[in-house]
Design a protein around this motif. Structure first.
Motif, PDB file in Angstrom:
ATOM      1  N   ALA A 186       0.765  -1.250   0.000  1.00 30.02           N
ATOM      2  CA  ALA A 186       0.000   0.000   0.000  1.00 30.02           C
ATOM      3  C   ALA A 186       0.798   1.304   0.000  1.00 30.02           C
ATOM      4  O   ALA A 186       0.173   2.358  -0.110  1.00 30.02           O
ATOM      5  N   PRO A 187       2.136   1.315   0.138  1.00 30.09           N
ATOM      6  CA  PRO A 187       2.811   2.614   0.100  1.00 30.09           C
ATOM      7  C   PRO A 187       2.479   3.456  -1.119  1.00 30.09           C
ATOM      8  O   PRO A 187       2.398   4.684  -1.028  1.00 30.09           O
ATOM      9  N   HIS A 188       2.284   2.821  -2.278  1.00 35.71           N
ATOM     10  CA  HIS A 188       1.892   3.594  -3.468  1.00 35.71           C
ATOM     11  C   HIS A 188       0.566   4.296  -3.233  1.00 35.71           C
ATOM     12  O   HIS A 188       0.397   5.473  -3.566  1.00 35.71           O
ATOM     13  N   TRP A 193      -2.745   9.035  -1.968  1.00 32.96           N
ATOM     14  CA  TRP A 193      -3.734   9.657  -1.079  1.00 32.96           C
ATOM     15  C   TRP A 193      -3.259  11.053  -0.683  1.00 32.96           C
ATOM     16  O   TRP A 193      -3.970  12.049  -0.888  1.00 32.96           O
ATOM     17  N   GLN A 194      -2.042  11.158  -0.125  1.00 28.98           N
ATOM     18  CA  GLN A 194      -1.579  12.467   0.341  1.00 28.98           C
ATOM     19  C   GLN A 194      -1.174  13.368  -0.810  1.00 28.98           C
ATOM     20  O   GLN A 194      -1.288  14.589  -0.711  1.00 28.98           O
ATOM     21  N   TRP A 195      -0.691  12.806  -1.910  1.00 33.94           N
ATOM     22  CA  TRP A 195      -0.278  13.592  -3.079  1.00 33.94           C
ATOM     23  C   TRP A 195      -1.475  14.292  -3.712  1.00 33.94           C
ATOM     24  O   TRP A 195      -1.372  15.445  -4.139  1.00 33.94           O
ATOM     25  N   ARG A 324      12.062  13.197  -0.381  1.00 42.04           N
ATOM     26  CA  ARG A 324      11.646  13.717   0.916  1.00 42.04           C
ATOM     27  C   ARG A 324      10.168  13.473   1.177  1.00 42.04           C
ATOM     28  O   ARG A 324       9.731  13.404   2.332  1.00 42.04           O
ATOM     29  N   GLU A 325       9.393  13.366   0.091  1.00 42.95           N
ATOM     30  CA  GLU A 325       7.952  13.152   0.246  1.00 42.95           C
ATOM     31  C   GLU A 325       7.626  11.734   0.698  1.00 42.95           C
ATOM     32  O   GLU A 325       6.479  11.440   1.055  1.00 42.95           O
ATOM     33  N   GLY A 326       8.626  10.859   0.709  1.00 47.88           N
ATOM     34  CA  GLY A 326       8.402   9.519   1.239  1.00 47.88           C
ATOM     35  C   GLY A 326       8.038   9.532   2.711  1.00 47.88           C
ATOM     36  O   GLY A 326       7.424   8.581   3.221  1.00 47.88           O
ATOM     37  N   LEU A 327       8.386  10.605   3.419  1.00 47.55           N
ATOM     38  CA  LEU A 327       8.047  10.713   4.832  1.00 47.55           C
ATOM     39  C   LEU A 327       6.537  10.829   5.030  1.00 47.55           C
ATOM     40  O   LEU A 327       6.011  10.400   6.063  1.00 47.55           O
ATOM     41  N   ASN A 328       5.827  11.378   4.045  1.00 45.73           N
ATOM     42  CA  ASN A 328       4.394  11.601   4.205  1.00 45.73           C
ATOM     43  C   ASN A 328       3.612  10.294   4.298  1.00 45.73           C
ATOM     44  O   ASN A 328       2.853  10.071   5.245  1.00 45.73           O
ATOM     45  N   SER A 329       3.785   9.423   3.312  1.00 45.01           N
ATOM     46  CA  SER A 329       3.059   8.158   3.340  1.00 45.01           C
ATOM     47  C   SER A 329       3.498   7.304   4.521  1.00 45.01           C
ATOM     48  O   SER A 329       2.680   6.604   5.142  1.00 45.01           O
TER      49      SER A 329
END
Length: 390
Positions: A186-188, A193-195, A324-329
Motif C-alpha cells: 500500500a505505500p503507493h 492519497w496524500q499527493w 523527501r515526500e516519502g516521509l508523508n506516506s
C-alpha cells in the motif's frame, strides 16, 4: 548525449528489473556502471546481461569506486535510509525504492542528510506517472473540485497467497519488512492519497494481524483520517480479499471524482453545494450536474521515474517524486500502527519514540517459523506486477 552513471545496491527482484530497463534502452540518460549485492548469484545475473558492469559484494566499496554519480537503492526496507545517508555523505545522488524506510525518525534523518548534501533525492513512486491519478491531483489541487470534503479509497485487490509470504524469510515480518500490507503493497496508495488530497492531521486505524494468512504483521487495514479543514478520509486495504476492488472516490463542494476500472469520472455541480444548500427554496432537490470522463493508457512508471531522476541531475528537470515526500506516506502508516497498538487516535506528525518502542517489542518477540520457497518473480514480470490493477 550525456549519461548519468548509476550504481544499484541490491539486484534482487526490483533491482534487476531496473537494470533490465536500462539495458533495454528505456532510460536513455542512464548508464548502469556498477552493482552491489551480498548474493553472488545476483551479481552473476547482472554480469550476464551487462558484461561491462563492475560488481561488488560490499555496497560501501561500490560507493567509493569512483565509477558512479548516483545510486538506486533496492534493498529491504530498513536499509533504505542507511544507504541513502551513506550516499549523501559522499555527495552521491539517490533514487530509493519505496517505502522510504520503516519508521519516521529514520526517514526524517535521511531527509535532513539530503538537504545538507545538496544532491538530488528521488523515490520510486511509479504510480504518480499514471495519467488518471495525475489528472485527479490536478483537479483537486487547482480548486476545480471546490472545498475538499471526503476521500474514500477501497483498494483490496492486492491479493497474496500464503505461498507468496513463504517465498522469503524476510517477508511479512517485523524484523524483515517492518510491517505488512501498509509497508509492502500500500505505500503507493498512501502516497497517492496524500499527493492528491493532502496530509491528515490525525487518524484512527484498525490493523488486523494475520487475519487471512499465517503471518505476524497486518494483512487487513481500515484507516479513518481527519483534516484541519474539516475534510475526512477512509482508506481500506488488504491482501486477503478476492477478487478485490480498486475504487477511489473524492468529493468536494463543487462535485465528485470516481477513479475505477481505468477511468476518471467527474461530476461537476452547477452551483457549489454549500451555496446551494443555504439558498435553495426546495427541500429535496440537488444541484444540476455535468459529467466528464477521462481515460488514458498507463505507462511503465519505473523507467519513467529513473529517466526523470537522471534528467533532474543532468538538465535540472523537476522531480516527479522527491524522495523527501516519502516521509508523508510513512507517517500515515506509522500513525496507523500507533493508533492500532494504543487503541486510540494518533496524531501526525507521529510520536517517533512511541512508534519505535512498540516496533522494537514486536521485533523482539517475533518467532514465526517459515517454510521458505524460491520466489517465482522475474525482472520481466515486475512492470506488470506493479501496474495499477483496476
Amino acid at each position: 548525449m550525456k549519461k548519468l552513471r548509476v550504481g544499484i545496491i541490491g539486484v534482487g527482484n526490483m533491482g534487476s528489473g531496473h537494470l533490465r530497463s536500462v539495458v533495454n534502452g528505456e532510460c536513455p540518460s542512464v548508464e548502469v556502471t556498477a552493482v552491489a549485492d551480498i548474493n553472488p548469484e545476483r551479481l552473476d545475473y547482472a554480469k550476464k546481461i551487462l558484461p561491462s558492469i563492475a560488481v561488488y559484494t560490499d555496497a560501501e566499496d561500490m560507493l567509493d569506486c569512483g565509477m558512479i554519480d548516483a545510486v538506486l537503492i533496492a534493498v529491504p526496507h530498513y536499509d533504505h535510509p542507511k544507504y541513502a545517508i551513506e550516499c549523501f555523505d559522499r555527495g552521491i545522488h539517490v533514487m530509493t525504492e519505496k517505502p522510504a524506510g520503516v519508521y519516521a525518525r529514520q526517514v526524517r534523518e535521511m531527509n535532513e542528510a539530503a538537504d545538507k548534501a545538496g544532491v538530488r533525492f528521488a523515490i520510486m513512486f511509479n504510480q504518480r506517472t499514471n495519467p488518471i491519478y495525475a489528472k485527479a491531483r490536478e483537479i483537486v489541487q487547482s480548486g476545480a473540485l471546490g472545498q475538499p470534503k471526503r476521500l474514500v479509497w477501497i483498494v483490496t485487490n492486492w491479493y497474496r497467497t500464503q505461498a507468496y509470504y513463504n517465498s522469503g524469510s524476510w517477508r511479512a515480518t517485523w524484523n524483515g519488512e517492518g510491517g505488512g500490507v501498509l509497508l509492502n503493497q500500500a505505500p503507493h496508495n498512501l502516497d497517492l492519497w496524500q499527493w492528491i488530497f493532502g496530509m491528515p492531521k490525525k487518524i484512527r486505524a484498525f490493523c488486523s494481524v494475520g487475519k487471512y494468512h499465517n503471518i505476524d504483521v497486518e494483512d487487513d487495514v481500515t484507516i479513518y483520517g481527519e483534516y484541519d479543514n474539516g475534510a475526512t478520509a477512509v482508506f481500506i486495504s488488504t491482501t486477503g480479499e478476492a477478487p478485490g476492488t480498486n475504487r477511489l472516490e473524492i468529493s468536494g463542494d463543487k462535485g465528485k471524482l470516481v477513479l475505477e476500472d481505468g477511468k476518471l469520472k467527474w461530476w461537476k455541480l452547477s452551483v457549489p453545494e454549500r451555496e446551494f444548500c443555504f439558498t435553495s427554496k426546495e427541500g429535496f432537490c440537488t444541484p444540476d450536474t455535468t459529467y466528464e470522463e477521462f481515460t488514458a493508457e498507463e505507462p511503465d512508471g519505473h523507467p519513467i521515474l529513473l529517466e526523470n531522476f537522471a534528467k533532474a541531475i543532468i538538465d535540472g528537470e523537476e522531480l516527479i517524486a522527491d524522495g523527501r515526500e516519502g516521509l508523508n506516506s510513512l507517517s500515515i502508516s506509522n500513525a496507523a500502527y500507533i493508533s492500532t497498538w494504543t487503541d486510540n487516535w494518533a496524531q501526525i506528525p507521529t510520536d517517533e519514540e512511541l512508534f519505535e518502542k512498540f516496533l522494537q517489542e514486536l521485533c523482539d518477540k517475533e518467532k514465526t517459523a517459515k517454510n521458505v520457497s524460491q520466489s517465482a518473480d522475474t525482472p520481466e514480470t515486475l512492470s506488470e506486477r506493479w501496474k495499477v490493477r483496476w
